[in-house]
Scaffold this motif. Sequence first.
Motif, PDB file in Angstrom:
ATOM      1  N   SER A   1      45.051 -32.815  -4.999  1.00 47.87           N
ATOM      2  CA  SER A   1      44.976 -32.034  -3.771  1.00 47.87           C
ATOM      3  C   SER A   1      45.326 -30.603  -3.888  1.00 47.87           C
ATOM      4  O   SER A   1      45.730 -30.052  -4.906  1.00 47.87           O
ATOM      5  CB  SER A   1      45.899 -32.624  -2.949  1.00 47.87           C
ATOM      6  OG  SER A   1      47.120 -32.389  -2.895  1.00 47.87           O
ATOM      7  N   ALA A   2      44.704 -29.652  -3.027  1.00 38.84           N
ATOM      8  CA  ALA A   2      44.806 -28.343  -3.161  1.00 38.84           C
ATOM      9  C   ALA A   2      45.835 -27.730  -1.891  1.00 38.84           C
ATOM     10  O   ALA A   2      44.892 -27.175  -0.850  1.00 38.84           O
ATOM     11  CB  ALA A   2      43.231 -27.619  -3.408  1.00 38.84           C
ATOM     12  N   PRO A   3      46.878 -27.639  -2.216  1.00 38.51           N
ATOM     13  CA  PRO A   3      47.500 -27.023  -0.835  1.00 38.51           C
ATOM     14  C   PRO A   3      47.358 -25.601  -0.634  1.00 38.51           C
ATOM     15  O   PRO A   3      47.725 -25.109   0.395  1.00 38.51           O
ATOM     16  CB  PRO A   3      49.299 -27.144  -1.330  1.00 38.51           C
ATOM     17  CG  PRO A   3      49.033 -28.212  -2.593  1.00 38.51           C
ATOM     18  CD  PRO A   3      47.760 -28.031  -3.206  1.00 38.51           C
ATOM     19  N   ASP A   4      46.819 -24.878  -1.685  1.00 40.97           N
ATOM     20  CA  ASP A   4      46.691 -23.619  -1.419  1.00 40.97           C
ATOM     21  C   ASP A   4      45.302 -22.944  -2.126  1.00 40.97           C
ATOM     22  O   ASP A   4      45.013 -22.993  -3.250  1.00 40.97           O
ATOM     23  CB  ASP A   4      47.698 -22.596  -2.072  1.00 40.97           C
ATOM     24  CG  ASP A   4      47.569 -21.262  -1.712  1.00 40.97           C
ATOM     25  OD1 ASP A   4      46.736 -20.763  -0.967  1.00 40.97           O
ATOM     26  OD2 ASP A   4      48.574 -20.432  -1.891  1.00 40.97           O
ATOM     27  N   LYS A   5      44.400 -22.690  -1.081  1.00 38.93           N
ATOM     28  CA  LYS A   5      43.011 -22.187  -1.699  1.00 38.93           C
ATOM     29  C   LYS A   5      42.675 -20.789  -0.917  1.00 38.93           C
ATOM     30  O   LYS A   5      41.544 -20.390  -0.778  1.00 38.93           O
ATOM     31  CB  LYS A   5      41.886 -23.228  -1.624  1.00 38.93           C
ATOM     32  CG  LYS A   5      41.986 -23.949  -0.135  1.00 38.93           C
ATOM     33  CD  LYS A   5      40.831 -25.175   0.117  1.00 38.93           C
ATOM     34  CE  LYS A   5      41.260 -26.387  -0.031  1.00 38.93           C
ATOM     35  NZ  LYS A   5      40.285 -27.334   0.363  1.00 38.93           N
ATOM     36  N   SER A   6      43.768 -20.106  -0.676  1.00 40.41           N
ATOM     37  CA  SER A   6      43.739 -18.752  -0.045  1.00 40.41           C
ATOM     38  C   SER A   6      42.945 -17.903  -0.611  1.00 40.41           C
ATOM     39  O   SER A   6      42.426 -16.867  -0.329  1.00 40.41           O
ATOM     40  CB  SER A   6      45.119 -18.336   0.527  1.00 40.41           C
ATOM     41  OG  SER A   6      45.804 -18.124  -0.740  1.00 40.41           O
ATOM     42  N   GLY A   7      43.089 -18.036  -2.082  1.00 37.09           N
ATOM     43  CA  GLY A   7      42.239 -16.962  -2.802  1.00 37.09           C
ATOM     44  C   GLY A   7      40.915 -17.047  -3.077  1.00 37.09           C
ATOM     45  O   GLY A   7      40.468 -16.140  -3.510  1.00 37.09           O
ATOM     46  N   LEU A   8      40.128 -18.300  -2.612  1.00 35.17           N
ATOM     47  CA  LEU A   8      38.659 -18.301  -2.818  1.00 35.17           C
ATOM     48  C   LEU A   8      38.187 -17.087  -2.022  1.00 35.17           C
ATOM     49  O   LEU A   8      38.275 -17.048  -0.928  1.00 35.17           O
ATOM     50  CB  LEU A   8      38.435 -19.710  -2.327  1.00 35.17           C
ATOM     51  CG  LEU A   8      38.806 -20.790  -3.351  1.00 35.17           C
ATOM     52  CD1 LEU A   8      38.278 -22.346  -2.634  1.00 35.17           C
ATOM     53  CD2 LEU A   8      38.433 -20.846  -4.774  1.00 35.17           C
ATOM     54  N   PRO A   9      37.171 -16.285  -2.739  1.00 35.95           N
ATOM     55  CA  PRO A   9      36.792 -15.167  -2.076  1.00 35.95           C
ATOM     56  C   PRO A   9      35.499 -15.538  -0.771  1.00 35.95           C
ATOM     57  O   PRO A   9      35.532 -14.689  -0.038  1.00 35.95           O
ATOM     58  CB  PRO A   9      36.029 -14.298  -3.321  1.00 35.95           C
ATOM     59  CG  PRO A   9      35.944 -15.289  -4.244  1.00 35.95           C
ATOM     60  CD  PRO A   9      36.903 -16.360  -4.167  1.00 35.95           C
ATOM     61  N   SER A  10      35.053 -16.618  -1.092  1.00 34.94           N
ATOM     62  CA  SER A  10      34.110 -16.947  -0.020  1.00 34.94           C
ATOM     63  C   SER A  10      33.729 -18.428  -0.084  1.00 34.94           C
ATOM     64  O   SER A  10      34.316 -19.053  -0.974  1.00 34.94           O
ATOM     65  CB  SER A  10      32.548 -15.995  -0.254  1.00 34.94           C
ATOM     66  OG  SER A  10      31.930 -16.573  -1.533  1.00 34.94           O
ATOM     67  N   ASP A  11      32.833 -18.900   0.974  1.00 33.93           N
ATOM     68  CA  ASP A  11      32.599 -20.428   0.797  1.00 33.93           C
ATOM     69  C   ASP A  11      31.569 -20.695  -0.171  1.00 33.93           C
ATOM     70  O   ASP A  11      31.165 -21.809  -0.466  1.00 33.93           O
ATOM     71  CB  ASP A  11      32.238 -20.865   2.343  1.00 33.93           C
ATOM     72  CG  ASP A  11      30.933 -20.076   2.679  1.00 33.93           C
ATOM     73  OD1 ASP A  11      30.478 -20.145   3.727  1.00 33.93           O
ATOM     74  OD2 ASP A  11      30.316 -19.257   1.939  1.00 33.93           O
ATOM     75  N   ARG A  12      31.125 -19.700  -1.146  1.00 38.36           N
ATOM     76  CA  ARG A  12      30.294 -20.023  -2.179  1.00 38.36           C
ATOM     77  C   ARG A  12      31.255 -20.661  -3.212  1.00 38.36           C
ATOM     78  O   ARG A  12      30.752 -21.303  -4.286  1.00 38.36           O
ATOM     79  CB  ARG A  12      29.686 -18.897  -2.626  1.00 38.36           C
ATOM     80  CG  ARG A  12      28.668 -18.327  -1.750  1.00 38.36           C
ATOM     81  CD  ARG A  12      27.817 -17.100  -2.368  1.00 38.36           C
ATOM     82  NE  ARG A  12      28.537 -15.902  -2.671  1.00 38.36           N
ATOM     83  CZ  ARG A  12      29.119 -15.775  -4.130  1.00 38.36           C
ATOM     84  NH1 ARG A  12      28.471 -16.214  -4.951  1.00 38.36           N
ATOM     85  NH2 ARG A  12      29.696 -14.589  -4.261  1.00 38.36           N
TER      86      ARG A  12
END
Lengths: 113, 114
Positions: free
Chosen positions: A53-64
């Motif tokens: 599971s991914a509790p923190d995906k806040s750094g992904l720059p865009s939905d790509r």
Amino acid sequence: GAGVSQSPSNKVTEKGKDVELRCDPISGHTALYWYRQRLGQGLEFLIYFQGNSAPDKSGLPSDRFSAERTGESVSTLTIQRTQQEDSAVYLCASSKSRTDTQYFGPGTRLTVL
Amino acid sequence: QKEVEQDPGPLSVPEGAIVSLNCTYSNSAFQYFMWYRQYSRKGPELLMYTYSSGNKEDGRFTAQVDKSSKYISLFIRDSQPSDSATYLCAMSFRGSGGYQKVTFGIGTKLQVIP
């Protein structure tokens, strides 16, 4: 023992294509992280996995950008419709637990033409 | 203002010199302080890891943390050509996911001339 491995080591792609980057963490490491290192810039955090599971995906720059992890092993980072600004070294790190030291792989150098 | 500031260099020193590398930070929530070494086309490797203010020594390397000034340093004694690499400072605090969220400096490129 074996360290973190990443594949491919280099990837050249054309703008608009999708790419998949793979990370094999150290066996037994429950936490896994993806970072991006652009030329002349520091490491940018992208996503953190605890198990699958991914509790923190806040750094992904865009939905790509998306990532997944199978159990407590392999992770793939997918970039859809690549853009030239996605050119960077993508680094994966793993740690024994969420509070332990992170160990880095050698990175995948992505070039988008 | 960036959370972590680090001079990118490059820094060139003669073999045997004492090297001083520094970072400043603005987030007082940072609890752990690290230095990583990154050789060209390799991933970063952890060199030093400290929690409290003060000095920590490991062979030729000394890490220094001054939380009151929000300033950390790495000293390398008797520098060797094999020390030529980029040195990244890093600091972390417990993020919302309960893990140590790490913020890195931009890295200082060091060259030790034989």
